[in-house]
Design an enzyme around this catalytic site. Structure first.
Site, mmCIF file in Angstrom:
data_model
loop_
_atom_site.group_PDB
_atom_site.id
_atom_site.type_symbol
_atom_site.label_atom_id
_atom_site.label_comp_id
_atom_site.label_asym_id
_atom_site.label_seq_id
_atom_site.Cartn_x
_atom_site.Cartn_y
_atom_site.Cartn_z
ATOM 1 N N GLU A 1 0.799 -1.233 0.000
ATOM 2 C CA GLU A 1 0.000 0.000 0.000
ATOM 3 C C GLU A 1 0.831 1.282 0.000
ATOM 4 O OE1 GLU A 1 -3.683 2.277 2.154
ATOM 5 O OE2 GLU A 1 -2.781 0.581 3.144
ATOM 6 N N HIS B 1 2.377 1.331 -4.092
ATOM 7 C CA HIS B 1 1.016 1.678 -4.525
ATOM 8 C C HIS B 1 0.817 3.192 -4.593
ATOM 9 C CE1 HIS B 1 -3.081 2.909 -3.141
ATOM 10 N NE2 HIS B 1 -3.446 2.201 -4.182
ATOM 11 N N HIS C 1 -4.297 -1.211 -10.851
ATOM 12 C CA HIS C 1 -4.705 -2.169 -9.821
ATOM 13 C C HIS C 1 -4.805 -3.584 -10.379
ATOM 14 C CE1 HIS C 1 -5.251 -0.111 -5.981
ATOM 15 N NE2 HIS C 1 -5.369 0.974 -6.730
#
Length: 698
Positions: A349, A364, A404
C-alpha cells in the site's frame, strides 16, 4: 444554547465559508473567541459577528483553550490540492489527526477543530476531522456526511456549478428544480473506454473508495491504523473492484483489463475529467499515449524515479517467491500461509505498518502519483496532480484499473505459492445443497433486470457563499430489480449445524465467447453476500433478499442529508446507524446486456466451526462488513478473504463444475438490461415499477 456532540458536524458545511457564518438549514453559527478568528479579521471581530446576527438562529459556544503547536499541519497552503498518496501530505494529516485525538474532552476537541477550520487546507481538514470523529470514543457514532455534499466539484461536471449558483441566487428555495447532469460529458463513444464511464464515474462507487481509505488511514496513531487484517482487506476490497469492473467490461463488449506492467511504455488511454480541483484549478487531463517520467516536484516534496518503482516491485516479487521478507533489523521473516497476505498488503500500500519501507518502498501510493503527475513531472507548468492523485476521484480514470490489475496480480503471485484447499477444508460433512435459484417478482426464474435510474444529490452543503436551501443535481445511474436467493439444503446430521452461506457470481464466457476455465473464472468471482444460518436436521429452505447483502449499503446511506435524516432531539444523532463505507446497493449487479448476459451463480455453505470469530456482537453499523470490516471488532470471518476462490486450483479441476462438492451448487443466471430510465422509488417497489414500465411500453 449549550453545545452537543452533533454540533461538530456543522464544521463540514460549506468548507470555504468562515465558522462565524451560519451553517445548515437551522442557521447555526459558532460563537468563537476573537483571537480564534484569522489574524486579518481579529481587529474587526465585533463588526463581523454582528453582521451575521440577524441570519443566525442559534450559536454553538466555543471554549477558549491553550492551543497545541499547529505549525506542521499549517505547512500545506489553503488553496493547494491535498493527496493521501503524497508522503508529505500524509505526515501533515497524521500530525493533525494526533492533535485531534489527543484532546482530552469533547469541548477541547471542538475548540481546536474550530480554530483549525479556517486556517488549515480545507480538503485536509475534512479528511482529518472525519478520521478523528470516527475514532474518538466520544464521537465515533456520529455519521460523517458524504464527500459529494462537502466537495461536490469532485464528482459533478464543472459546468453545473455556475447554473447551481444562479439557481440558488434567483429561485426561492422551495421552487428550485434539479439541474440535470449530462450522462456523457467526459468523452464520446469514439473512445471505447467511454462505454463503461457510467460505472467508473458513478458517484456512489467513488464515495465508497474515499470512505474506505477514511476508515483505514495509512498514517496516524498506530492504534487506529493497525486494524484487524487491514493489509488483507486492502487487497480484497480492491480485488473485488477489479472483478466487478471486468464483469462490467464484458457486459459492454470490452475485453478484460490489461495490466499496466511496463511503466516505460506509453499509456494508450487518455482521460479528460472535466472537474474542478479546488477553487482555482481544473483537474488536469491526460492525453492518449502519455508516458511516465521521473518525478521531481518540490512543491509536493515529491522526488522519485521510475527505477525506484521497478526496484520496489522486484523486491516484493522476491519476497513472495522466497517466502520471506526483510525486517528493519535485517532479519528474514516468513510470509506465512494465513498472515502473509496481510503483511503483503501493508508492504504494497504502503501504510506505516509496512515492515521495511527502506527495502520495499511506497509502491502503490507512488504509482498513483507517477501517473497523476505525468503531464507535469517537474512542475514546470505549475500544474496540480491529476485525479489519480486523490482517493476521492481516482476510480474515474481507466488507468486506475490497469494499475490495480498489476497490483492484484502481485497478490495473486503470493496466493499461488500457497497450498490449494483440500476437500476437507472445503467440505461440510452431512450438509448437501440440493437446489439454488434467484427469484425476481414478476420475472422468470434466475433472471435479474437492470435499467437506468435518475436520482438527486443536494449540492447546497458544498456551495459556499450562496443563499440557503437545497440545490439539487440530478444524475443517471445503473440500478437493478430487487431479488431473493432461494437455497434448499439438507442437513443429514442428527443435530443442528451452523454454517456460513457464501454467494458469488462470475461471467460464464470470456470476450471471445468461449467458456471460462476455472483458473480464470475464479479471479472474476464477485462476492454478492455472506451470512450465517442454523441448519436444522432435514431439509432447510433459506431465503435471502438482495437488499440484505453484506457488501452493500442502501442508497440513503450513500447519499444522506444529515439535516433530514438525523433523529430528533439532543445527542440522539449518536444512535444513528448509517454506514458510510460500503458498495452502493444500486450497483450490486453488473449491467448485463439487452439480449441477456449469462453468469454463474455459485453458493456454498461452509462449516461455521472453521469460520467463527469469537468476539462480542458489534454495535452500530454492521452493513458492508465484507468490504469494510466491523468497527472496533475483528473481521467477522476467520477464513481467508475470498474463500474458496483465493487459492490456486486442484489439479483435477478445469471448470467450475469440477470444483463442486456436496455443500456447493452452481446455476446459470441471466442479467437482462433494459435501456430505460425509471424513477427511483422505495427499493421494495422497484420490481413492480419495472414490470409496469415494460407493460406500458408494449
Amino acid at each position: 444554547m449549550g453545545s452537543k456532540k452533533s454540533d461538530i458536524l456543522y464544521l463540514f458545511d460549506r468548507p470555504a465559508e468562515p465558522v462565524y457564518v451560519p451553517k445548515g438549514e437551522n442557521k447555526v453559527a459558532f460563537d468563537v473567541p476573537a483571537n480564534y478568528l484569522p489574524e486579518s479579521r481579529q481587529q474587526m471581530a465585533p463588526a463581523i459577528v454582528n453582521r451575521f446576527a440577524d441570519d443566525t438562529s442559534s450559536k454553538v459556544p466555543v471554549k477558549q483553550i491553550s492551543l497545541p503547536d499547529l505549525s506542521v499541519p499549517l505547512q500545506l497552503g489553503r488553496r493547494e490540492p491535498f493527496s493521501l498518496f503524497i508522503p508529505k501530505h500524509r505526515k501533515l494529516a497524521a500530525r493533525l489527526i494526533d492533535i485531534f485525538l489527543g484532546m482530552q474532552t469533547f469541548d477541547d476537541f471542538l475548540s481546536v477543530a474550530v480554530y483549525c477550520r479556517d486556517r488549515v487546507n480545507p480538503e485536509m481538514f475534512v479528511y482529518v476531522l472525519s478520521v478523528a470523529i470516527l475514532n474518538r470514543p466520544d464521537t465515533k457514532d456520529l455519521p460523517i456526511p458524504p464527500l459529494s455534499e462537502i466537495f461536490p466539484d469532485k464528482y459533478i461536471d464543472s459546468g453545473i456549478f455556475a447554473r447551481a449558483r444562479e439557481e440558488a441566487n434567483v429561485v426561492p428555495a422551495g421552487s428550485r428544480e434539479p439541474i440535470e447532469i449530462p450522462r456523457d460529458y467526459t468523452a464520446s463513444d469514439l473512445d471505447e473506454e467511454h462505454r463503461v464511464a457510467y460505472w467508473r464515474e458513478d458517484i456512489g462507487i467513488n464515495l465508497h473508495h474515499w470512505h474506505w481509505h477514511l476508515v483505514y488511514p495509512a498514517e496516524a496513531d498506530i492504534k487506529i491504523v493497525k486494524k484487524d487484517r487491514r493489509g488483507e482487506l486492502f487487497y480484497y476490497m480492491h480485488h473485488q473492484i477489479q472483478s466487478r469492473y471486468n464483469a462490467e467490461r464484458l457486459s459492454n463488449r470490452l475485453g478484460r483489463v490489461k495490466r499496466f506492467l511496463n511503466w516505460r511504455e506509453s499509456i494508450p488511454e487518455g482521460y479528460f475529467p472535466k472537474l474542478v480541483a479546488g477553487s482555482l484549478n481544473i483537474w488536469p487531463a491526460r492525453p492518449a499515449s502519455a508516458v511516465l517520467k521521473d518525478i521531481n516536484r518540490p512543491v509536493d516534496q515529491l522526488y522519485f524515479d521510475i527505477q525506484d518503482l521497478e526496484r520496489w516491485r522486484d523486491r516484493i516479487y522476491e519476497a513472495i517467491h522466497t517466502g520471506v521478507y526483510i525486517s528493519p533489523c535485517g532479519e528474514r521473516k516468513p510470509l506465512t500461509e494465513f498472515d502473509g497476505i496481510d503483511m503483503l498488503g501493508n508492504i504494497i500500500e504502503a501504510s506505516i505498518l509496512s515492515p521495511n519501507q527502506n527495502i520495499y518502498g511506497d509502491l502503490h501510493n507512488l504509482c498513483h502519483m507517477a501517473i497523476s503527475c505525468c503531464h507535469d513531472p517537474d512542475h514546470r507548468y505549475l500544474e496540480p496532480f491529476s485525479i489519480m492523485g486523490s482517493s476521492a476521484t481516482a476510480m474515474r480514470d481507466p488507468i486506475f484499473y490497469r494499475l490495480h490489475g498489476f497490483i492484484d496480480h502481485v497478490f495473486l503471485e503470493h496466493k499461488n505459492t500457497l497450498p490449494e484447499y483440500d476437500l476437507q477444508q472445503l467440505s461440510f460433512p452431512g450438509v448437501i445443497i440440493t437446489d439454488i435459484a434467484v427469484q425476481t417478482p414478476n420475472q422468470p426464474a434466475n433472471q435479474i433486470s437492470t435499467f437506468w435510474t435518475k436520482s438527486d444529490v443536494d449540492l447546497s452543503r458544498g456551495l459556499d457563499f450562496t443563499p440557503r436551501g437545497p440545490v439539487l443535481a440530478r444524475f443517471t445511474h445503473l440500478n437493478h430489480t430487487d431479488f431473493t436467493y432461494r437455497i434448499v439444503a439438507d442437513n443429514r446430521n442428527n443435530a443442528p449445524r451452523r454454517g456460513t452461506v457464501r454467494i458469488f457470481i462470475a461471467p460464464k464466457q470470456d470476450e471471445r465467447g468461449l467458456p471460462f476455465v476455472f483458473r480464470d473464472q475464479k479471479e472474476l468471482m464477485i462476492e454478492m453476500d455472506k451470512f450465517t444460518v442454523l441448519l436444522k436436521p432435514g431439509t432447510n429452505i433459506i431465503e435471502r433478499k438482495s437488499t440484505e447483502s453484506s457488501v452493500t449499503i442502501p442508497f440513503e446511506s450513500t447519499f444522506r442529508n444529515l439535516d433530514v435524516n438525523k433523529p430528533i432531539g439532543g445527542d440522539n444523532l449518536e444512535q444513528s446507524n448509517f454506514c458510510g463505507c460500503g458498495w452502493p446497493q444500486y450497483m450490486l449487479v453488473p449491467k448485463g446486456k439487452e439480449e441477456g448476459f449469462r453468469m454463474d451463480l455459485f453458493i456454498m455453505i461452509s462449516d461455521y466451526t472453521g469460520d467463527a470469530v469469537e468476539q462480542d456482537e458489534p454495535t452500530g453499523c454492521k452493513d458492508a462488513a465484507s468490504f469494510c470490516g466491523l468497527r472496533d471488532r475483528k473481521y467477522p470471518d476467520a477464513r481467508p478473504m475470498g474463500f474458496p476462490f483465493d487459492r490456486r486450483v486442484r489439479t483435477d479441476v478445469r471448470t467450475l463444475s469440477d470444483f463442486l462438492i456436496s455443500n456447493m451448487a452452481v446455476t446459470q443466471i441471466n442479467i437482462l438490461h433494459t435501456d430505460t430510465i425509471l424513477p427511483r422509488m422505495r427499493s421494495e417497489n422497484m420490481s413492480d415499477t419495472l414490470t409496469k414500465s415494460a407493460k406500458s411500453d408494449d
